[in-house]
Design an enzyme around this catalytic site. Structure first.
Site, PDB file in Angstrom:
ATOM      1  N   GLU A 117     -82.456 -32.470  -8.897  1.00 10.06           N
ATOM      2  CA  GLU A 117     -82.411 -33.632  -8.006  1.00 10.06           C
ATOM      3  C   GLU A 117     -83.829 -34.131  -7.797  1.00 10.06           C
ATOM      4  O   GLU A 117     -84.807 -33.479  -8.178  1.00 10.06           O
ATOM      5  CB  GLU A 117     -81.729 -33.275  -6.681  1.00 10.06           C
ATOM      6  CG  GLU A 117     -80.221 -33.058  -6.855  1.00 10.06           C
ATOM      7  CD  GLU A 117     -79.501 -32.788  -5.558  1.00 10.06           C
ATOM      8  OE1 GLU A 117     -79.817 -33.417  -4.537  1.00 10.06           O
ATOM      9  OE2 GLU A 117     -78.607 -31.921  -5.572  1.00 10.06           O
ATOM     10  N   HIS A 237     -80.278 -42.365   2.328  1.00  9.31           N
ATOM     11  CA  HIS A 237     -79.950 -41.947   0.963  1.00  9.31           C
ATOM     12  C   HIS A 237     -79.905 -43.192   0.095  1.00  9.31           C
ATOM     13  O   HIS A 237     -79.342 -44.208   0.499  1.00  9.31           O
ATOM     14  CB  HIS A 237     -78.599 -41.225   0.939  1.00  9.31           C
ATOM     15  CG  HIS A 237     -78.375 -40.454  -0.320  1.00  9.31           C
ATOM     16  ND1 HIS A 237     -78.086 -41.070  -1.519  1.00  9.31           N
ATOM     17  CD2 HIS A 237     -78.427 -39.130  -0.576  1.00  9.31           C
ATOM     18  CE1 HIS A 237     -77.957 -40.136  -2.457  1.00  9.31           C
ATOM     19  NE2 HIS A 237     -78.163 -38.953  -1.914  1.00  9.31           N
ATOM     20  N   ARG A 290     -86.856 -39.423  -2.178  1.00  6.05           N
ATOM     21  CA  ARG A 290     -85.722 -40.225  -1.736  1.00  6.05           C
ATOM     22  C   ARG A 290     -86.136 -41.477  -0.968  1.00  6.05           C
ATOM     23  O   ARG A 290     -85.539 -42.535  -1.106  1.00  6.05           O
ATOM     24  CB  ARG A 290     -84.872 -39.327  -0.831  1.00  6.05           C
ATOM     25  CG  ARG A 290     -83.449 -39.682  -0.787  1.00  6.05           C
ATOM     26  CD  ARG A 290     -82.683 -38.604  -0.061  1.00  6.05           C
ATOM     27  NE  ARG A 290     -82.083 -37.662  -0.971  1.00  6.05           N
ATOM     28  CZ  ARG A 290     -81.315 -36.646  -0.592  1.00  6.05           C
ATOM     29  NH1 ARG A 290     -81.091 -36.438   0.692  1.00  6.05           N
ATOM     30  NH2 ARG A 290     -80.785 -35.836  -1.470  1.00  6.05           N
ATOM     31  N   HIS A 357     -78.735 -41.186   6.281  1.00  2.00           N
ATOM     32  CA  HIS A 357     -78.245 -39.925   5.715  1.00  2.00           C
ATOM     33  C   HIS A 357     -78.619 -38.708   6.540  1.00  2.00           C
ATOM     34  O   HIS A 357     -77.781 -37.857   6.808  1.00  2.00           O
ATOM     35  CB  HIS A 357     -78.803 -39.801   4.301  1.00  2.00           C
ATOM     36  CG  HIS A 357     -78.296 -38.631   3.523  1.00  2.00           C
ATOM     37  ND1 HIS A 357     -76.955 -38.422   3.281  1.00  2.00           N
ATOM     38  CD2 HIS A 357     -78.948 -37.596   2.911  1.00  2.00           C
ATOM     39  CE1 HIS A 357     -76.790 -37.314   2.563  1.00  2.00           C
ATOM     40  NE2 HIS A 357     -77.988 -36.790   2.348  1.00  2.00           N
TER      41      HIS A 357
HETATM   42  C1  SIN Z   1     -76.949 -35.615  -2.573  1.00  2.00           C
HETATM   43  O1  SIN Z   1     -76.118 -34.932  -3.160  1.00  2.00           O
HETATM   44  O2  SIN Z   1     -77.541 -36.555  -3.093  1.00  2.00           O
HETATM   45  C2  SIN Z   1     -77.264 -35.288  -1.141  1.00  2.00           C
HETATM   46  C3  SIN Z   1     -77.827 -33.943  -1.053  1.00  2.00           C
HETATM   47  C4  SIN Z   1     -78.833 -33.872   0.041  1.00  2.00           C
HETATM   48  O3  SIN Z   1     -78.773 -34.644   0.991  1.00  2.00           O
HETATM   49  O4  SIN Z   1     -79.751 -33.071  -0.067  1.00  2.00           O
END
Ligand code: SIN
Length: 544
Positions: A117, A237, A290, A357
């Site tokens: 990620e 997010h 993010r 988020h």
């Molecule tokens: C996601 O799956 O993008 C959210 C996971 C997170 O908030 O760390």
């Protein structure tokens, strides 16, 4: 005759990963534990976590790298000791989750599958059920809790903390309230109270959070005089399924998360001409921190007169059939949601927009969840442990809940038995509140709209969202102050929630006004630093 001391009684409020782990550790440590939750046990934010849980679980990954990634995403405003605890103890807590029954996805050889990620230098995300990690964790922990000695009270809403002689002594609850039926008030005495109430995504018109995320624990802590910190750091997010920048287009809570793990698998963000615009903002493009990606999308949407940008997975894997099969296997939850909206993401890019988020700030704690109010603990999203700094690294939230929930659960019994409450090491000064009450009849203050939760959500989305400035925040502050002044005494759960949202909103706006510079998730378009804060140079003047 020797008197046997009664086991300390801990009340845990909330049933996400942090509350459940705290309760299980506290009961193992000899406490009598009552866990109360405002809905049923399973209805916590944890259930909606898709991407997974980060942790150094592979021999070629390093704790130091997890620390570095976490600090970099947090713009260096993290508490380094807390980050070290998180990264060092994370692997043990993940192994504990496995022992408690969480089946993380594995390959044919039984090795954990790796997920990548944004802003991670290593694919250290474990996932379960493809993109159903939170559901898998919640299910396993709830099953354990139900089989344990923890006493559970569902549909129990936290009205307030009971504080006597400068110590948290229990909780004041509204139990069994529902539309058309007012519940009963009940006070439960406790030697320790643990807030595990989650965040406050319901502050915003668009959020990935479920309706239960109304900031109840933060508001109760504020009313009780506990320190809170970093409330200006609200993470948006980058990618929820959406169509328009106009927040009045969709109802709150209607924003379906499309996990960052999709970008981790190679999906890209494109504008309406098919161009990958995220490179304008950061060399890591879609896998930049993010906050950077969310703002890049918002800026691009402004350029496109509010039309959504697209998430493009159409180049992943070989043929259409292979791609469709891969997306359905790796992301079954998202795949079902996308297809339910009549979209085929194996064939065409899908519209995405940012949504509120995660709250990085919260009730200030030390490294064991202790707050500035003796007897009160905070774990999970309601807490400000310092691990996230100005912007949380992906998949560190479940980890934080597990690591600091276990730490709090382990010390509660000792703290209560010692009867001398340790002074928390992370004391802070209270947030300044530079909000002014509106002046009656003043021409400079536009009239406040009547209060409704929706009006509050739209106000915060517009004035305290991804991009803020002094004028908008000042306006929001004055409207909130007027709403608070005129609010009736709450009686129902929904009214208590509204009050809590207003209490937290006031602090979020106050903190955002007080921090004049841009950093991490807090972006002030009127700050001198804003122009160098990874904003594309090609933006039209004032667009940021
Ligand atoms: C996601 O799956 O993008 C959210 C996971 C997170 O908030 O760390």
């Amino acid at each position: 005759m020797t008197r046997v001391a009664a086991a300390p009684h801990a009340v845990v409020v909330g049933s996400g990963i942090a509350g459940l782990i705290t309760a299980l550790h506290a009961v193992d440590g000899g406490c009598r534990v009552t866990l109360v939750t405002k809905d049923v046990l399973e209805h916590a934010n944890t259930r909606y976590a898709q991407g997974g849980i980060a942790g150094v679980m592979f021999s070629d990954d390093r704790v130091e790298d997890h620390i570095r990634d976490t600090m970099a995403a947090g713009a260096g405003l993290n508490d380094r000791d807390a980050v070290r605890v998180l990264a060092e103890e994370g692997p043990s807590r993940i192994r504990e989750l496995v022992a408690l029954g969480v089946a993380f996805d594995r390959d044919a050889d039984g090795e954990f599958l790796k997920g990548l990620e944004a802003a991670h230098s290593y694919p250290r995300i474990l996932h379960s059920g493809g993109d159903a990690t939170g559901t898998a964790i919640e299910k396993a922990l709830v099953a354990r809790l139900r089989a344990s000695a923890v006493h559970v009270i569902e549909h129990a809403f936290l009205v307030d903390l009971v504080v006597r002689d400068g110590r948290a002594r229990g909780v004041d609850l509204l139990i069994g309230d529902a539309p058309g039926r007012v519940g009963r008030r009940e006070t439960i005495d406790a030697d320790a109270v643990v807030l595990a109430t989650g965040g406050a995504g319901e502050l915003y018109a668009h959020t990935t959070n479920p309706p239960v995320a109304t900031g109840d624990g933060i508001a109760a802590a504020i009313r009780a005089g506990a320190d809170v910190k970093d409330l200006e750091f609200f993470q948006f997010h980058p990618t929820v399924l959406g169509g328009s920048a106009d927040p009045s287009d969709t109802g709150a809570g209607d924003s379906f998360l499309v996990s960052e793990a999709v970008r981790g698998e190679g999906a890209t963000l494109i504008d309406e001409h098919g161009r990958r615009f995220a490179f304008d903002a950061h060399p890591d493009a879609e896998l930049a921190p993010r906050d950077v990606v969310a703002r890049a999308i918002a800026h691009q949407m402004e350029r496109q007169d509010g039309r959504a940008v697209r998430l493009d997975a159409t180049h992943l894997r070989g043929t259409y059939a292979e791609r469709a099969a891969f997306l359905a296997r790796r992301f079954p939850t998202i795949d079902a949601a996308v297809r339910a909206r009549g979209l085929d993401w194996a064939r065409e890019p899908i519209p995405v927009t940012p949504a509120a988020h995660y709250l990085m700030g919260g009730v200030t704690t030390d490294l064991f969840g202790r707050t500035s109010l003796p007897g009160l603990y905070a774990v999970g999203e309601v807490a400000r442990t310092g691990v996230h700094g100005a912007n949380r690294l992906a998949s560190n939230s479940l980890l934080e809940g597990a690591v600091f929930g276990a730490r709090a659960g382990d010390v509660i019994g000792q703290d209560a038995s010692a009867r001398s409450w340790p002074v928390p090491t992370a004391r802070t000064t209270p947030e300044p509140l530079p909000i002014r009450e509106p002046v009656e009849g003043s021409d400079s203050t536009p009239p406040s709209p009547p209060f409704s939760r929706r009006a509050l959500q739209l106000l915060l989305w517009e004035e305290a969202g991804l991009v803020r400035d002094e004028a908008g925040l000042t306006y929001a502050g004055s409207v909130i102050a007027a709403w608070r002044r005129d609010a009736r005494t709450p009686r129902t759960e929904a009214e208590f929630e509204d009050e809590n949202l207003l209490v937290v909103a006031e602090r979020v706006v106050g903190a955002a006004l007080a921090r004049r510079g841009s950093v991490g998730a807090h972006f002030r378009s009127d700050s001198a630093a804003a122009s160098v804060d990874r904003v594309p140079e090609s933006l039209p003047a004032g667009a940021a």
